[in-house]
Enzyme design. Structure first.
Site, mmCIF file in Angstrom:
data_model
loop_
_atom_site.group_PDB
_atom_site.id
_atom_site.type_symbol
_atom_site.label_atom_id
_atom_site.label_comp_id
_atom_site.label_asym_id
_atom_site.label_seq_id
_atom_site.Cartn_x
_atom_site.Cartn_y
_atom_site.Cartn_z
ATOM 1 N N GLY A 127 25.346 8.365 -15.011
ATOM 2 C CA GLY A 127 26.650 8.983 -14.899
ATOM 3 C C GLY A 127 27.198 9.140 -13.498
ATOM 4 O O GLY A 127 28.018 10.018 -13.250
ATOM 5 N N ASN B 249 29.200 7.000 -12.079
ATOM 6 C CA ASN B 249 30.621 6.646 -12.191
ATOM 7 C C ASN B 249 31.411 7.780 -12.841
ATOM 8 O O ASN B 249 32.567 8.021 -12.485
ATOM 9 C CB ASN B 249 30.798 5.340 -12.976
ATOM 10 C CG ASN B 249 30.623 4.123 -12.089
ATOM 11 O OD1 ASN B 249 31.442 3.851 -11.229
ATOM 12 N ND2 ASN B 249 29.525 3.395 -12.279
ATOM 13 N N LEU C 89 25.935 1.463 -22.798
ATOM 14 C CA LEU C 89 25.149 0.257 -23.065
ATOM 15 C C LEU C 89 25.263 -0.264 -24.491
ATOM 16 O O LEU C 89 24.648 -1.272 -24.827
ATOM 17 C CB LEU C 89 23.670 0.520 -22.728
ATOM 18 C CG LEU C 89 23.404 0.727 -21.226
ATOM 19 C CD1 LEU C 89 21.944 1.092 -20.986
ATOM 20 C CD2 LEU C 89 23.785 -0.521 -20.434
ATOM 21 N N ILE D 122 30.885 -1.911 -28.478
ATOM 22 C CA ILE D 122 31.924 -1.186 -29.217
ATOM 23 C C ILE D 122 32.188 -1.968 -30.505
ATOM 24 O O ILE D 122 32.540 -3.155 -30.458
ATOM 25 C CB ILE D 122 33.230 -1.080 -28.387
ATOM 26 C CG1 ILE D 122 32.963 -0.387 -27.041
ATOM 27 C CG2 ILE D 122 34.302 -0.326 -29.166
ATOM 28 C CD1 ILE D 122 32.488 1.041 -27.133
ATOM 29 N N ASN E 204 35.965 -1.206 -19.180
ATOM 30 C CA ASN E 204 34.551 -1.142 -18.803
ATOM 31 C C ASN E 204 34.417 -1.497 -17.329
ATOM 32 O O ASN E 204 35.197 -2.290 -16.807
ATOM 33 C CB ASN E 204 33.762 -2.161 -19.641
ATOM 34 C CG ASN E 204 32.278 -2.195 -19.284
ATOM 35 O OD1 ASN E 204 31.630 -1.158 -19.196
ATOM 36 N ND2 ASN E 204 31.741 -3.390 -19.072
ATOM 37 N N HIS F 219 31.791 -3.271 -14.650
ATOM 38 C CA HIS F 219 30.620 -4.147 -14.612
ATOM 39 C C HIS F 219 30.265 -4.415 -13.146
ATOM 40 O O HIS F 219 31.161 -4.669 -12.334
ATOM 41 C CB HIS F 219 30.948 -5.467 -15.328
ATOM 42 C CG HIS F 219 29.766 -6.386 -15.416
ATOM 43 N ND1 HIS F 219 28.782 -6.227 -16.360
ATOM 44 C CD2 HIS F 219 29.413 -7.459 -14.666
ATOM 45 C CE1 HIS F 219 27.860 -7.170 -16.186
ATOM 46 N NE2 HIS F 219 28.220 -7.936 -15.169
ATOM 47 N N ASP G 73 31.614 -8.203 -21.975
ATOM 48 C CA ASP G 73 32.044 -8.571 -20.609
ATOM 49 C C ASP G 73 33.062 -9.704 -20.564
ATOM 50 O O ASP G 73 33.167 -10.397 -19.552
ATOM 51 C CB ASP G 73 30.823 -8.950 -19.744
ATOM 52 C CG ASP G 73 29.830 -7.814 -19.605
ATOM 53 O OD1 ASP G 73 30.260 -6.645 -19.663
ATOM 54 O OD2 ASP G 73 28.632 -8.090 -19.436
ATOM 55 N N GLU H 25 32.031 0.577 -6.937
ATOM 56 C CA GLU H 25 32.406 0.981 -8.299
ATOM 57 C C GLU H 25 33.027 2.372 -8.288
ATOM 58 O O GLU H 25 34.025 2.636 -8.970
ATOM 59 C CB GLU H 25 31.181 1.002 -9.212
ATOM 60 C CG GLU H 25 30.576 -0.353 -9.492
ATOM 61 C CD GLU H 25 29.418 -0.250 -10.469
ATOM 62 O OE1 GLU H 25 29.528 0.476 -11.461
ATOM 63 O OE2 GLU H 25 28.386 -0.897 -10.221
HETATM 64 C C1 GRF Z 1 27.070 0.773 -13.281
HETATM 65 O O1 GRF Z 1 26.508 -0.136 -12.383
HETATM 66 C C2 GRF Z 1 28.097 0.101 -14.155
HETATM 67 O O2 GRF Z 1 28.738 -0.965 -13.541
HETATM 68 C C3 GRF Z 1 27.258 -0.419 -15.292
HETATM 69 O O3 GRF Z 1 26.273 0.552 -15.495
HETATM 70 C C4 GRF Z 1 26.060 1.293 -14.293
HETATM 71 C C5 GRF Z 1 26.243 2.719 -14.638
HETATM 72 O O4 GRF Z 1 25.843 3.586 -13.618
HETATM 73 N N1 GRF Z 1 28.077 -0.723 -16.440
HETATM 74 P P1 GRF Z 1 26.163 5.134 -13.763
HETATM 75 O O5 GRF Z 1 25.572 5.607 -15.101
HETATM 76 O O6 GRF Z 1 27.616 5.331 -13.695
HETATM 77 O O7 GRF Z 1 25.431 5.771 -12.612
#
Ligand code: GRF
Length: 226
Positions: free
Chosen positions: A14, A16, A83, A86, A100, A102, A143, A172
């Site tokens: 988490g 992000n 992960l 959907i 999403n 990536h 993706d 990100e």
């Molecule tokens: C990130 O690298 C994102 O791009 C991918 O999963 C990771 C999630 O990291 N889809 P976090 O859970 O936000 O730390």
């Protein structure tokens, strides 16, 4: 302007989500309204609770009705380290409202099995000089949905999967909130939008004009114009 309610879907750490919570705390455009996890032990849930955001854990992530119901009144659904696939019926119901992030420059280094460390190992094994982060719409294939925005990250000769992952993750954390704010300001359009770098701001447009200089030095304004 009433902030657009955003649902964030998570499966893991988490970071992000944290970046979104921080960046949107005082945003007039968007707010994290709920956090939905595919598993009860996702660390992101704890982070959401600490921020006072309502949380839910899906009993069956394959169930489109449960997923759509869990998103509630959210106008935008953000997969941030989510992960699970959907389900197609949920994609159809939420078309152009699910995005999403990536950790590579799609369409390269994406697809089934390409997540976490594996992405960065594949980038290094390919000899690519550039990696980066991509935010894209979610459609029926992993993706593959239309790209909304990308931020390039140079691959260094001495990079390991861990050092590259860390550098991409920093990007990100800046890219995702800006895309969310930009889409929110545009009213979450019912058609795919592409945000491109132009000088210091994102602008929408048909051409993906990546200005490497401004992208690399992180000057980002988050402005979005139709
Ligand atoms: C990130 O690298 C994102 O791009 C991918 O999963 C990771 C999630 O990291 N889809 P976090 O859970 O936000 O730390």
């Amino acid at each position: 302007m009433t902030p657009v309610p955003v649902a964030v879907l998570v499966s893991g750490g988490g970071t992000n989500l944290l970046a979104l919570l921080d960046a949107l705390r005082d945003s007039p455009a968007a707010r994290v309204a709920r956090v939905i996890a595919s598993r009860a032990d996702a660390r992101a849930l704890e982070r959401a609770r600490r921020a006072g955001v309502p949380t839910a854990v899906l009993t069956d992530p394959e169930d489109p009705a449960e997923l759509v119901t869990a998103t509630g009144d959210a106008r935008l659904v953000v997969l941030a380290g989510y992960l699970k696939r959907i389900p197609a019926a949920a994609v159809a119901r939420l078309r152009w409202r699910v995005i999403n992030i990536h950790p590579a420059l799609l369409p390269a280094f994406g697809g089934p099995g390409m997540y976490g460390r594996r992405v960065h190992e594949a980038v290094l094994a390919s000899g690519a000089a550039l990696s980066g982060a991509t935010v894209h719409y979610v459609d029926e294939e992993y993706d593959r949905g239309p790209i909304i925005a990308q931020w390039p990250v140079p691959v260094r000769p001495d990079d390991t999967a861990d050092t590259l992952a860390a550098r991409v993750l920093q990007v990100e954390h800046r890219l995702l909130p800006q895309v969310v704010e930009a889409l929110a300001r545009l009213g979450v359009p019912e058609r795919p939008v592409r945000l491109s770098w132009r000088g210091s701001a994102f602008v929408t447009g048909d051409n993906l004009a990546v200005d490497l200089d401004s992208a690399a030095d992180g000057r980002t304004g988050g402005r979005a114009d139709r």
